[in-house]
Design an enzyme around this catalytic site. Structure first.
Site, PDB file in Angstrom:
ATOM      1  N   SER A 188       0.798  -1.231   0.000  1.00  0.00           N
ATOM      2  CA  SER A 188       0.000   0.000   0.000  1.00  0.00           C
ATOM      3  C   SER A 188       0.828   1.276   0.000  1.00  0.00           C
ATOM      4  O   SER A 188       0.355   2.322  -0.415  1.00  0.00           O
ATOM      5  CB  SER A 188      -0.946   0.016   1.193  1.00  0.00           C
ATOM      6  OG  SER A 188      -0.208   0.089   2.389  1.00  0.00           O
ATOM      7  N   LYS A 238     -11.451  -0.802  -1.060  1.00  0.00           N
ATOM      8  CA  LYS A 238     -10.620  -0.176  -2.080  1.00  0.00           C
ATOM      9  C   LYS A 238     -11.388  -0.240  -3.409  1.00  0.00           C
ATOM     10  O   LYS A 238     -12.281   0.561  -3.626  1.00  0.00           O
ATOM     11  CB  LYS A 238      -9.267  -0.895  -2.181  1.00  0.00           C
ATOM     12  CG  LYS A 238      -8.595  -1.127  -0.824  1.00  0.00           C
ATOM     13  CD  LYS A 238      -7.875   0.098  -0.328  1.00  0.00           C
ATOM     14  CE  LYS A 238      -7.146  -0.139   0.981  1.00  0.00           C
ATOM     15  NZ  LYS A 238      -7.997  -0.047   2.178  1.00  0.00           N
ATOM     16  N   HIS A 282      -5.011  -4.303  -2.105  1.00  0.00           N
ATOM     17  CA  HIS A 282      -4.795  -3.225  -3.081  1.00  0.00           C
ATOM     18  C   HIS A 282      -4.689  -3.724  -4.515  1.00  0.00           C
ATOM     19  O   HIS A 282      -4.433  -2.949  -5.424  1.00  0.00           O
ATOM     20  CB  HIS A 282      -3.538  -2.422  -2.717  1.00  0.00           C
ATOM     21  CG  HIS A 282      -3.724  -1.558  -1.504  1.00  0.00           C
ATOM     22  ND1 HIS A 282      -4.154  -0.253  -1.577  1.00  0.00           N
ATOM     23  CD2 HIS A 282      -3.577  -1.832  -0.189  1.00  0.00           C
ATOM     24  CE1 HIS A 282      -4.240   0.249  -0.356  1.00  0.00           C
ATOM     25  NE2 HIS A 282      -3.895  -0.694   0.507  1.00  0.00           N
TER      26      HIS A 282
END
Lengths: 406, 79
Positions: free
Chosen positions: A185, A244, A213
């Site tokens: 990240s 996300k 992610h």
């Protein structure tokens, strides 16, 4: 001594950062205008630090699905799955995700943090070993603390180092679980999963991959780095988040392991917290369905990544080594990074200020994240503002200097 | 024991505060410029130097350089 006096170091650091003129960790969004814009300090501001990779937070179909479910199922479940029962959509979302990954089992958690906390702390027992990447997310470190396994750390993204450390444990009888992330990240780099899987198999260990992610971002269909590296059928566990690319909140664990459902009565971060609100589950189901129906959404994201990553690099910034939707602009000095962050905000661009120890090797970062919902113009204007601020603060050479240097 | 302390002292040179010598009694958190991340990185370096496993679980029990040296020696025996 007062109860909170021991946070002296944090207090001093925070005060130092705030001296840039605002609190980077207390930004107030006065009004959210879209997936990529908000009103901050009265100014329309481009959001370039929200991890909203596919822009689903304002997708009309996702909002509609959530609204309908809000009307039919109410605002919340007011309890955990084991106490208050599972709603239809909790089970359906688990089925959707198992199907998406071609795995037999799935468990949905209330946050991505809790998915890692629950999965990692429960899978590894007191006689087992967790071998984790040195740059792991806080949720992985906290899971290690919550659990009872022996924890060994290996050098970030370094399969040879993992090999060496697993080798030292060869005579230990316990199970070994290797924990890595797909995309990291902070720097936006991704794991060499093919190599990690090979090392893991060589030592007879399990591997868990956190695709927080990278789901909806990498791989042909958006499964993440497991798909990008062609190792989905060889990983034992995948965790991920809905906060996300899925545009909401929640987390999951998928696996083919036998007797998976025993985890539902053993995993405390699953058992002792309220389950996801039904409207959230409905919007996530819709996001996932939309990604599966149209993986081309990811192409828009990667086109946008090009604009920001290449733009920042061409302007003269040092960016993360691997291109991806997390674009980390390196600034050597944390105080300078804070000033740059503030100047960006005053010019209508919001990014994340990331400072040690949350960043690896003491680097300060202006951490940008790209969305498929960004327009090319928005990202070009982020590059322009970034370049202007960089020159103004002496992070980039001014044109005059550049000419003199030639 | 002394040899291990000496090796650890070398690894700790970058974290020294001023000219104070590093001994078995040096308190890692208080006498050196080390945060928790630096301590974890040090353990990784010592694992390679002595070819042992030093689990993160040991961190709360290691306050001084001497205690760290003893942990290394015990890991060596167990290996």
């Amino acid at each position: 001594m007062g109860l909170l006096d021991r946070f002296k170091a944090q207090r001093e650091l925070h005060a130092q950062v705030k001296s840039c003129g605002a609190d980077p960790f207390g930004v107030k969004m006065e009004k959210i205008l879209s997936a990529t814009e908000a009103l901050i300090e009265g100014r329309p501001t481009i959001l370039c630090g929200s991890n909203n990779y596919l822009g689903f937070t304002f997708d009309a179909d996702c909002i509609e699905a959530a609204k309908e479910t809000l009307d039919t199922c109410g605002t919340g479940t007011t309890g955990s799955r084991i106490a208050n029962g599972s709603y239809h959509d909790h089970k359906a979302l688990e089925q959707d995700l198992a199907d998406f990954y071609g795995m037999k089992h799935c468990m949905v958690f209330t946050t991505g943090y809790q998915a890692n906390l629950g999965a990692i702390s429960t899978l590894a027992g007191p006689n087992d070993f967790l071998i984790i990447d040195a740059d792991s997310h806080a949720s992985i470190y906290d899971a290690c603390k919550l659990g009872s396994a022996t924890v060994i750390r290996f050098k970030h993204n370094d399969p040879a180092d993992l090999d060496r450390r697993l080798g030292r444990l060869a005579n230990e009888p316990g199970n070994k679980i290797v924990v890595v992330e797909g995309i990291y990240s902070m720097l936006g780099d991704h794991a060499p999963l093919k190599e990690f899987v090979a090392v893991t198999k060589k030592h007879g260990a399990y591997i868990l991959v956190d695709e927080a992610h990278s789901m909806g971002v990498m791989g042909k269909t958006g499964q993440g780095v497991v798909e990008h590296d062609g190792v989905l059928d060889q990983v034992d566990f995948i965790t991920g988040t809905f906060s996300k690319s899925m545009g909401a909140i929640g987390g999951f664990l998928v696996s083919n392991i036998e007797d998976f459902d025993i985890l539902r009565v053993a995993c405390r971060p699953y058992m002792f917290t309220a389950s996801l609100p039904p409207a959230t589950v409905a919007s996530v189901r819709k996001s996932l369905a939309k990604l599966r129906a149209n993986p081309g959404l990811m192409q828009k994201l990667w086109d946008n990544v090009d604009t920001l990553y290449e733009g920042a690099r061409a302007a003269g910034f040092t960016v993360g080594a691997q291109k991806g939707p997390v674009v980390a602009v390196h600034i050597n000095d944390p105080a300078l990074a804070a000033r740059a962050w503030r100047a960006l905000l005053l010019n209508g661009v919001y990014v994340n200020l990331a400072l040690p120890p949350a960043t690896p090797s003491g680097t300060a970062l202006l951490r940008c994240s790209v969305s498929a919902a960004h327009t090319k113009e928005q990202l070009q204007s982020v590059v322009d503002v970034l370049s202007g601020v960089g020159r103004e603060l002496g992070i980039l050479p001014t044109p005059a200097h550049a000419v003199a240097a030639e | 024991m002394d040899a291990v302390v000496a090796e650890i002292a070398i690894a700790l040179q970058p974290f020294k505060k001023g000219d104070i010598a590093i001994t078995a009694d040096t308190d890692i958190a208080q006498d050196l410029n080390m945060d928790s991340l630096a301590v974890m990185d040090l353990l990784m370096e010592l694992e390679d130097k002595f070819d042992v496993s030093i689990p993160l679980n040991m961190v709360p029990e290691i306050a001084t350089v001497g205690q760290l040296a003893r942990t290394v020696i015990e890991s060596k025996k167990g290996a």
